[in-house]
Design an enzyme around this catalytic site. Structure first.
Site, PDB file in Angstrom:
ATOM      1  N   GLY A  59       2.118  -5.904   0.144  1.00  0.00           N
ATOM      2  CA  GLY A  59       3.337  -5.138   0.389  1.00  0.00           C
ATOM      3  C   GLY A  59       3.411  -3.895  -0.469  1.00  0.00           C
ATOM      4  CD  GLU A  60       4.227  -5.462  -4.179  1.00  0.00           C
ATOM      5  OE1 GLU A  60       5.327  -6.013  -4.341  1.00  0.00           O
ATOM      6  OE2 GLU A  60       3.247  -6.030  -3.613  1.00  0.00           O
ATOM      7  CG  PHE A  61      -2.442  -1.392  -0.071  1.00  0.00           C
ATOM      8  CD1 PHE A  61      -3.359  -0.660  -0.803  1.00  0.00           C
ATOM      9  CD2 PHE A  61      -2.478  -1.304   1.310  1.00  0.00           C
ATOM     10  CE1 PHE A  61      -4.298   0.156  -0.172  1.00  0.00           C
ATOM     11  CE2 PHE A  61      -3.412  -0.505   1.963  1.00  0.00           C
ATOM     12  CZ  PHE A  61      -4.321   0.226   1.217  1.00  0.00           C
ATOM     13  N   GLY A  64       2.575   2.064  -1.605  1.00  0.00           N
ATOM     14  CA  GLY A  64       1.938   3.164  -2.311  1.00  0.00           C
ATOM     15  C   GLY A  64       0.891   3.911  -1.516  1.00  0.00           C
TER      16      GLY A  64
END
Length: 406
Positions: A59-61, A64
């Site tokens: 999810g953070e990938f 970003g």
């Protein structure tokens, strides 16, 4: 306090190794870090500067990724290293073509931080949302490497703002700039004397808007949907699936797609017990797609494009640690339904406020939410307009970060 932190990291590593023989995720966590510095040395030239992006998980990938790809587009000669903490991010994106190397992040010990930063020679470091590691941040500061937090969000109940949070507050001192999602985060950081923060918004809006504008087509899903209305349940957990089973039984003129968060064999079998007539995506063909009514997605990576074939979405996780990504569905104009644990997610509050989302607590409220949204074109428009109105975080972040690129 550093001593206690170090003990905590070592205990965490020990527990993971003890659990690894019995847990596939822990096993990947441990095995993926074996010979990690040898893996890095085989791919990365430490004499060259690299831009380091770190993500907790998938999810953070995705959060970003727009910033990474913007930097790559504007500076195609720059080398990029990506790290993940969680196997669920690394295993899916380990072959990501936008990076010169994708690795697990070694556990946050002083020795690991020194070796890792020496191995990749970062020009700048960019962390997404929640990841704060004492030794990595300290060593970056010692090397005078600019460090940025993007899509950050801070809340009063976090440890940074507690009387006993001195150690954690000191970690924040190493951040060059905080790009945060809301004014509350700016104000909280100011209370800690951090004036190096600005509201950039959430880069996920740029990502999901791009996905919706240029979606990957899924022919088998198109055949499954045919001329039917489709209810898509994304990132579901067992508590969600129990409720959805009752809805699917009651609503027979819609088709249902379930994309569970975990796709292990045992979980898929549990879902099939709830939905005996369901078919797995791996068994879907052009011949049987039209006749199927309930589809179980038994792979990872399709969800963000599934929503183009739906009219209404349910987002899982709200009966557990917290809801998953609502924006992927909203970008395609799907109103979203989710469980009660959404407090930490600004976009959920926003979607509820404008009437494009509904939080439910049980099967009865799920049916009520379904009835509210099943023919609600206003909610469709509001969802799309909300995502479009929030775009621009990537450009805002890049404008500041580019000054630190040689």
């Amino acid at each position: 306090m550093v001593f206690l932190y170090n003990i905590g990291i070592l205990l965490y590593g020990l527990i993971i190794r003890l659990v690894a023989p019995f847990n596939s995720k822990a096993n990947r966590f441990v095995n993926g870090r074996k010979q990690i510095f040898r893996q890095i040395a085989a791919r990365i030239d430490p004499s060259e500067k690299h831009i380091w992006f770190h993500f907790a998980s998938l999810g953070e990938f995705e959060q970003g990724r727009p910033v990474l790809e913007k930097i790559k587009a504007e500076h195609p000669g720059k080398k990029i290293v990506v790290t993940f903490f969680s196997p669920s991010g690394y295993e899916i994106r380990k072959h990501y073509a936008g990076a010169d190397g994708v690795f697990y992040l070694p556990l946050d010990t002083r020795r690991n931080a020194e070796r890792f930063i020496q191995a990749i020679n970062p020009e700048i470091a960019i962390f997404t949302k929640y990841e704060f590691w004492h030794h990595y941040f300290s060593v970056l500061a010692e090397h005078k490497t600019p460090l940025f937090i993007i899509s950050g969000i801070f809340r009063p109940e976090q440890i940074f703002f507690k009387f006993y949070g001195t150690f954690n507050r000191n970690i924040l001192k190493h951040v060059t700039w905080f790009f945060v999602q809301n004014q509350q985060s700016v104000d909280l950081l100011k209370q800690l004397k951090h004036h190096n923060a600005s509201i950039a918004g959430d880069t996920r809006f740029d990502r999901v808007a791009e996905n919706a504008e240029h979606p990957t087509l899924l022919p088998l899903i198109s055949s499954f949907a045919a001329q039917h209305k489709v209810f898509i349940a994304g990132s579901t957990w067992p508590a969600d699936e129990q409720l959805l089973q009752e809805l699917a039984t009651a609503i027979t003129d819609w088709k249902f797609i379930l994309a569970p968060h975990e796709i292990g064999a045992e979980h898929i079998r549990q879902i099939e017990q709830l939905f005996p007539t369901a078919i797995r995506y791996s068994a879907l063909t052009t011949e049987n797609a039209a006749a199927a009514r309930i589809l179980i997605i038994d792979n990872i990576g399709m969800l963000s494009f599934l929503y183009q074939y739906g009219q209404l979405a349910y987002i899982g996780g709200g009966f557990g640690v917290g809801i998953h990504n609502t924006l992927e569905a909203a970008a395609f104009g799907l109103p979203v339904i989710f469980g009660p644990n959404y407090r930490k997610f600004q976009e959920a509050h926003d979607l509820l406020k404008i009437g494009a989302a509904k939080s439910i607590e049980d099967e009865k409220s799920l049916v009520t939410a379904f009835q509210l949204f099943k023919n609600n074109q206003k909610a469709v428009s509001l969802a799309k307009e909300y995502v479009a109105s929030q775009k621009g975080a990537t450009a805002s972040i890049y404008e500041k970060v580019k000054a630190y690129l040689n």
